[in-house]
Design a protein around this motif. Structure first.
Motif, PDB file in Angstrom:
ATOM      1  N   VAL A  18       0.856  -1.182   0.000  1.00 35.03           N
ATOM      2  CA  VAL A  18       0.000   0.000   0.000  1.00 35.03           C
ATOM      3  C   VAL A  18       0.895   1.235   0.000  1.00 35.03           C
ATOM      4  O   VAL A  18       1.815   1.336   0.814  1.00 35.03           O
ATOM      5  N   ILE A  19       0.620   2.159  -0.921  1.00 37.42           N
ATOM      6  CA  ILE A  19       1.323   3.442  -0.942  1.00 37.42           C
ATOM      7  C   ILE A  19       0.327   4.535  -0.587  1.00 37.42           C
ATOM      8  O   ILE A  19      -0.686   4.699  -1.274  1.00 37.42           O
ATOM      9  N   LEU A  20       0.594   5.233   0.499  1.00 37.37           N
ATOM     10  CA  LEU A  20      -0.242   6.369   0.892  1.00 37.37           C
ATOM     11  C   LEU A  20       0.486   7.637   0.465  1.00 37.37           C
ATOM     12  O   LEU A  20       1.513   8.003   1.031  1.00 37.37           O
ATOM     13  N   ALA A  21      -0.049   8.275  -0.564  1.00 38.80           N
ATOM     14  CA  ALA A  21       0.492   9.538  -1.086  1.00 38.80           C
ATOM     15  C   ALA A  21      -0.327  10.649  -0.458  1.00 38.80           C
ATOM     16  O   ALA A  21      -1.274  11.154  -1.056  1.00 38.80           O
ATOM     17  N   LEU A  23       8.259   5.098  -5.682  1.00 45.10           N
ATOM     18  CA  LEU A  23       8.053   3.666  -5.931  1.00 45.10           C
ATOM     19  C   LEU A  23       9.270   2.867  -5.491  1.00 45.10           C
ATOM     20  O   LEU A  23       9.125   1.838  -4.821  1.00 45.10           O
ATOM     21  N   ASN A  24      10.464   3.312  -5.832  1.00 45.26           N
ATOM     22  CA  ASN A  24      11.674   2.592  -5.427  1.00 45.26           C
ATOM     23  C   ASN A  24      11.794   2.508  -3.910  1.00 45.26           C
ATOM     24  O   ASN A  24      12.131   1.452  -3.362  1.00 45.26           O
ATOM     25  N   ALA A  25      11.515   3.602  -3.227  1.00 46.64           N
ATOM     26  CA  ALA A  25      11.570   3.596  -1.757  1.00 46.64           C
ATOM     27  C   ALA A  25      10.505   2.674  -1.176  1.00 46.64           C
ATOM     28  O   ALA A  25      10.757   1.954  -0.208  1.00 46.64           O
ATOM     29  N   ALA A  26       9.322   2.675  -1.774  1.00 44.35           N
ATOM     30  CA  ALA A  26       8.236   1.800  -1.303  1.00 44.35           C
ATOM     31  C   ALA A  26       8.601   0.337  -1.500  1.00 44.35           C
ATOM     32  O   ALA A  26       8.336  -0.504  -0.625  1.00 44.35           O
ATOM     33  N   LEU A  27       9.209   0.016  -2.627  1.00 48.73           N
ATOM     34  CA  LEU A  27       9.615  -1.369  -2.882  1.00 48.73           C
ATOM     35  C   LEU A  27      10.716  -1.807  -1.925  1.00 48.73           C
ATOM     36  O   LEU A  27      10.708  -2.946  -1.430  1.00 48.73           O
ATOM     37  N   ASP A  28      11.661  -0.924  -1.639  1.00 47.62           N
ATOM     38  CA  ASP A  28      12.701  -1.226  -0.644  1.00 47.62           C
ATOM     39  C   ASP A  28      12.076  -1.474   0.724  1.00 47.62           C
ATOM     40  O   ASP A  28      12.447  -2.417   1.425  1.00 47.62           O
ATOM     41  N   TYR A  29      11.120  -0.629   1.098  1.00 43.06           N
ATOM     42  CA  TYR A  29      10.427  -0.771   2.383  1.00 43.06           C
ATOM     43  C   TYR A  29       9.678  -2.103   2.429  1.00 43.06           C
ATOM     44  O   TYR A  29       9.697  -2.804   3.453  1.00 43.06           O
ATOM     45  N   TYR A  30       9.055  -2.462   1.325  1.00 46.78           N
ATOM     46  CA  TYR A  30       8.334  -3.738   1.238  1.00 46.78           C
ATOM     47  C   TYR A  30       9.287  -4.906   1.477  1.00 46.78           C
ATOM     48  O   TYR A  30       9.000  -5.808   2.272  1.00 46.78           O
ATOM     49  N   LYS A  31      10.436  -4.885   0.811  1.00 46.23           N
ATOM     50  CA  LYS A  31      11.411  -5.969   0.951  1.00 46.23           C
ATOM     51  C   LYS A  31      11.908  -6.083   2.391  1.00 46.23           C
ATOM     52  O   LYS A  31      12.103  -7.190   2.906  1.00 46.23           O
ATOM     53  N   GLU A  32      12.106  -4.954   3.045  1.00 43.48           N
ATOM     54  CA  GLU A  32      12.595  -4.945   4.433  1.00 43.48           C
ATOM     55  C   GLU A  32      11.540  -5.442   5.415  1.00 43.48           C
ATOM     56  O   GLU A  32      11.890  -5.908   6.508  1.00 43.48           O
ATOM     57  N   ASN A  33      10.268  -5.334   5.058  1.00 41.33           N
ATOM     58  CA  ASN A  33       9.188  -5.633   6.013  1.00 41.33           C
ATOM     59  C   ASN A  33       8.348  -6.849   5.654  1.00 41.33           C
ATOM     60  O   ASN A  33       7.300  -7.065   6.252  1.00 41.33           O
ATOM     61  N   GLN A  34       8.797  -7.635   4.707  1.00 47.04           N
ATOM     62  CA  GLN A  34       8.067  -8.842   4.320  1.00 47.04           C
ATOM     63  C   GLN A  34       8.081  -9.860   5.411  1.00 47.04           C
ATOM     64  O   GLN A  34       9.002 -10.052   6.118  1.00 47.04           O
TER      65      GLN A  34
END
Length: 104
Positions: free
Chosen positions: A58-61, A93-104
């Motif tokens: 989820v991306i909250l803009a 998007l890149n930061a969100a994907l990095d955050y996703y990988k760190e929090n899976q």
């Protein structure tokens, strides 16, 4: 990957819709499915329903509080300022994907 999100700014006009459009566009360019809800001056549009359940991220803009934030309680949520989503959606998007990988 399926991404959903919400865009909302204080006035609820230009930035709300530009942020949603930019995030959807950059996701599509990278081959991700994306649906963005807007909470603007005319209310909630493109409301997320069953899309949330199927979402990976989820991306909250946003730069204001949004309605229904609790819908995302069991999801990985990345929050970015709405203006940043307008000016640098690729970076968001890149930061969100990095955050996703760190929090899976």
């Amino acid at each position: 990957m399926k991404i959903v999100g919400v865009a909302a700014c204080p006035i609820g006009v230009a930035h709300t819709y530009m942020a949603a459009e930019n995030i959807e566009k950059v996701c599509k360019e990278h081959g991700y499915e994306c649906k963005m809800e807007t909470q603007g001056a005319i209310g909630m549009e493109n409301e997320l329903e069953e899309d949330i359940e199927m979402a990976d991220l989820v991306i909250l803009a946003i730069s204001v509080e949004i309605e229904g934030r609790d819908r995302f309680d069991d999801k990985i949520v990345y929050e970015a300022d709405v203006a940043k989503c307008v000016s640098d959606p690729e970076g968001v998007l890149n930061a969100a994907l990095d955050y996703y990988k760190e929090n899976q």
